[in-house]
Scaffold this active site. Structure first.
Site, PDB file in Angstrom:
ATOM      1  N   TYR A 110       0.819  -1.219   0.000  1.00  0.00           N
ATOM      2  CA  TYR A 110       0.000   0.000   0.000  1.00  0.00           C
ATOM      3  C   TYR A 110       0.856   1.273   0.000  1.00  0.00           C
ATOM      4  CZ  TYR A 110      -3.614   3.253   1.682  1.00  0.00           C
ATOM      5  OH  TYR A 110      -4.492   4.304   1.816  1.00  0.00           O
ATOM      6  N   LYS A 158       0.947   4.301  -2.795  1.00  0.00           N
ATOM      7  CA  LYS A 158       0.471   5.667  -2.552  1.00  0.00           C
ATOM      8  C   LYS A 158       1.568   6.703  -2.835  1.00  0.00           C
ATOM      9  CE  LYS A 158      -3.759   4.822  -1.472  1.00  0.00           C
ATOM     10  NZ  LYS A 158      -4.859   5.291  -2.332  1.00  0.00           N
TER      11      LYS A 158
HETATM   12  N1  LIG Z   1     -10.196   4.846   4.762  1.00  0.00           N
HETATM   13  C1  LIG Z   1      -8.997   5.313   5.024  1.00  0.00           C
HETATM   14  O1  LIG Z   1      -8.553   5.379   6.172  1.00  0.00           O
HETATM   15  C2  LIG Z   1      -8.130   5.814   3.908  1.00  0.00           C
HETATM   16  C3  LIG Z   1      -7.010   6.609   4.251  1.00  0.00           C
HETATM   17  C4  LIG Z   1      -6.197   7.079   3.229  1.00  0.00           C
HETATM   18  C5  LIG Z   1      -6.490   6.771   1.908  1.00  0.00           C
HETATM   19  N2  LIG Z   1      -7.571   5.997   1.626  1.00  0.00           N
HETATM   20  C6  LIG Z   1      -7.800   5.692   0.222  1.00  0.00           C
HETATM   21  O2  LIG Z   1      -9.071   6.124  -0.185  1.00  0.00           O
HETATM   22  C7  LIG Z   1      -9.557   5.299  -1.227  1.00  0.00           C
HETATM   23  C8  LIG Z   1     -10.934   4.804  -0.872  1.00  0.00           C
HETATM   24  O3  LIG Z   1     -10.856   4.067   0.330  1.00  0.00           O
HETATM   25  P1  LIG Z   1     -12.123   3.848   1.262  1.00  0.00           P
HETATM   26  O4  LIG Z   1     -11.636   3.748   2.658  1.00  0.00           O
HETATM   27  O5  LIG Z   1     -13.173   4.816   0.908  1.00  0.00           O
HETATM   28  O6  LIG Z   1     -12.503   2.363   0.812  1.00  0.00           O
HETATM   29  P2  LIG Z   1     -13.923   1.661   0.548  1.00  0.00           P
HETATM   30  O7  LIG Z   1     -13.641   0.201   0.496  1.00  0.00           O
HETATM   31  O8  LIG Z   1     -14.961   2.188   1.476  1.00  0.00           O
HETATM   32  O9  LIG Z   1     -14.269   2.169  -0.929  1.00  0.00           O
HETATM   33  C9  LIG Z   1     -13.472   1.759  -2.020  1.00  0.00           C
HETATM   34  C10 LIG Z   1     -14.363   1.543  -3.226  1.00  0.00           C
HETATM   35  O10 LIG Z   1     -13.509   1.140  -4.316  1.00  0.00           O
HETATM   36  C11 LIG Z   1     -14.149   0.066  -4.992  1.00  0.00           C
HETATM   37  N3  LIG Z   1     -13.148  -0.759  -5.666  1.00  0.00           N
HETATM   38  C12 LIG Z   1     -12.237  -1.577  -5.097  1.00  0.00           C
HETATM   39  N4  LIG Z   1     -11.524  -2.194  -6.035  1.00  0.00           N
HETATM   40  C13 LIG Z   1     -11.976  -1.744  -7.232  1.00  0.00           C
HETATM   41  C14 LIG Z   1     -11.630  -2.015  -8.580  1.00  0.00           C
HETATM   42  N5  LIG Z   1     -10.671  -2.903  -8.901  1.00  0.00           N
HETATM   43  N6  LIG Z   1     -12.305  -1.371  -9.559  1.00  0.00           N
HETATM   44  C15 LIG Z   1     -13.303  -0.497  -9.269  1.00  0.00           C
HETATM   45  N7  LIG Z   1     -13.680  -0.219  -8.010  1.00  0.00           N
HETATM   46  C16 LIG Z   1     -13.013  -0.829  -7.006  1.00  0.00           C
HETATM   47  C17 LIG Z   1     -14.885  -0.700  -3.907  1.00  0.00           C
HETATM   48  O11 LIG Z   1     -15.925  -1.525  -4.453  1.00  0.00           O
HETATM   49  C18 LIG Z   1     -15.400   0.422  -3.029  1.00  0.00           C
HETATM   50  O12 LIG Z   1     -16.674   0.862  -3.443  1.00  0.00           O
HETATM   51  C19 LIG Z   1      -8.523   4.187  -1.412  1.00  0.00           C
HETATM   52  O13 LIG Z   1      -7.637   4.526  -2.444  1.00  0.00           O
HETATM   53  C20 LIG Z   1      -7.791   4.197  -0.093  1.00  0.00           C
HETATM   54  O14 LIG Z   1      -6.464   3.755  -0.212  1.00  0.00           O
HETATM   55  C21 LIG Z   1      -8.408   5.516   2.585  1.00  0.00           C
END
Ligand SMILES: NC(=O)c1ccc[n+]([C@@H]2O[C@H](COP(=O)([O-])OP(=O)(O)OC[C@H]3O[C@@H](n4cnc5c(N)ncnc54)[C@H](O)[C@@H]3O)[C@@H](O)[C@H]2O)c1
Length: 270
Positions: free
Chosen positions: A154, A158
């Site tokens: 990860y 990023k």
């Molecule tokens: N939640 C956190 O703490 C956090 C912190 C920093 C960054 N992020 C980043 O934010 C982004 C969203 O994370 P989140 O926490 O909202 O996750 P989440 O799982 O709630 O949402 C992610 C969405 O992406 C979709 N997805 C996954 N793989 C896919 C693919 N191959 N093709 C199309 N869609 C796909 C999933 O179905 C889901 O709807 C990610 O890139 C994650 O790394 C999250």
């Protein structure tokens, strides 16, 4: 055919978490919304609610499938009109491991979704934006974009997204396209909640090590994304905006050998 009156925003990963909050926030700003997600059922539930106020449609697509991404970009432009805003929130999280112990197949899959997915999504949508000479893209980084952590797939993915964002900002700037990134800390999304429930994350640790001592919500990140994609940010490109309640600036203090100055004052304030 799409109507030119539509301002169109595309949100990958818009069926959940940060992507879903971004879709809702951009809909409030009057954008027609295209949710691009591998989870068609959940995407349908999100767009069904948004359809009460804006034109909102969902497109089932795996962002690691480059051909499908280009087909999806064509379909969205045909259905809704020219895309002005792209948010690349489709992504996977990881549990802590080491480079030597990690599951290499899982590593490669995460890179296909997080890094290659972001790269090819930007390529698919930036092409038509370049022809029109306008557009705004926001990628999703992390606090781990700029710091090491025990997430061996990860964290480098990023960091790569951050550098890609900067490169695209330079390449696309002369075509009127801005490209920025947000760097969230732990955000209370379904993905992170599942890890908290499994004992893989402790939100209190993040809360306590941040400057503001608060947790970040998906809407907080969505607000920053909406700003970076808006006309108010028309001179901002190539930035990585931490959305982290001050985690990035506060964490070096934890290791400072002299201790916290306010622990030595009688008032408890510096
Ligand atoms: N939640 C956190 O703490 C956090 C912190 C920093 C960054 N992020 C980043 O934010 C982004 C969203 O994370 P989140 O926490 O909202 O996750 P989440 O799982 O709630 O949402 C992610 C969405 O992406 C979709 N997805 C996954 N793989 C896919 C693919 N191959 N093709 C199309 N869609 C796909 C999933 O179905 C889901 O709807 C990610 O890139 C994650 O790394 C999250």
């Amino acid at each position: 055919m799409g109507s030119d009156a539509n301002k169109v925003a595309v949100v990958t990963g818009g069926a959940s978490g940060i992507g879903e909050a971004s879709a809702r926030r951009l809909a409030l700003d009057g954008y027609a919304i295209a949710v691009v997600d591998i989870n068609a059922e959940q995407a349908e539930a999100v767009t069904a609610k948004l359809s009460n106020s804006v034109d909102a449609r969902n497109y089932a697509c795996d962002v690691s499938d480059t051909e499908a991404l280009h087909d999806t970009a064509d379909a969205i432009e045909a259905d809704l009109g020219p895309v002005e805003v792209l948010v690349t929130s489709a992504g996977l999280l990881e549990n802590s491991s080491t480079v030597m112990d990690m599951d290499v197949a899982a590593h490669d899959h995460l890179w296909k979704v997080n890094y290659y997915g972001t790269l090819h999504t930007c390529r698919a949508f930036a092409g038509p934006m370049m022809k029109r000479g306008r557009g705004a893209i926001c990628t999703i980084g992390s606090i781990m974009s700029t710091a090491p952590s025990p997430l061996p797939a990860y964290t480098p993915s990023k960091t790569a997204i951050l550098r890609l964002t900067q490169i695209l900002a330079v390449e696309l700037g002369r075509h009127g396209i801005r490209v920025n990134s947000v760097g969230p800390t732990y955000v209370m999304t379904p993905a992170i909640q599942a890890r908290i429930d499994a004992g893989e994350r402790d939100p209190e640790v993040f809360k306590e090590s941040s400057a503001l001592k608060i947790l970040v919500k998906p809407q907080d990140v969505a607000d920053v994304i909406a700003f970076l994609c808006s006309e108010q940010a028309r001179v901002i490109t190539g930035v990585h905006m931490p959305v982290d309640a001050g985690w990035t600036v506060a964490t070096p203090y934890q290791a400072y050998a002299g201790g916290m100055p306010w622990d030595r004052t009688t008032t408890g304030t510096p």
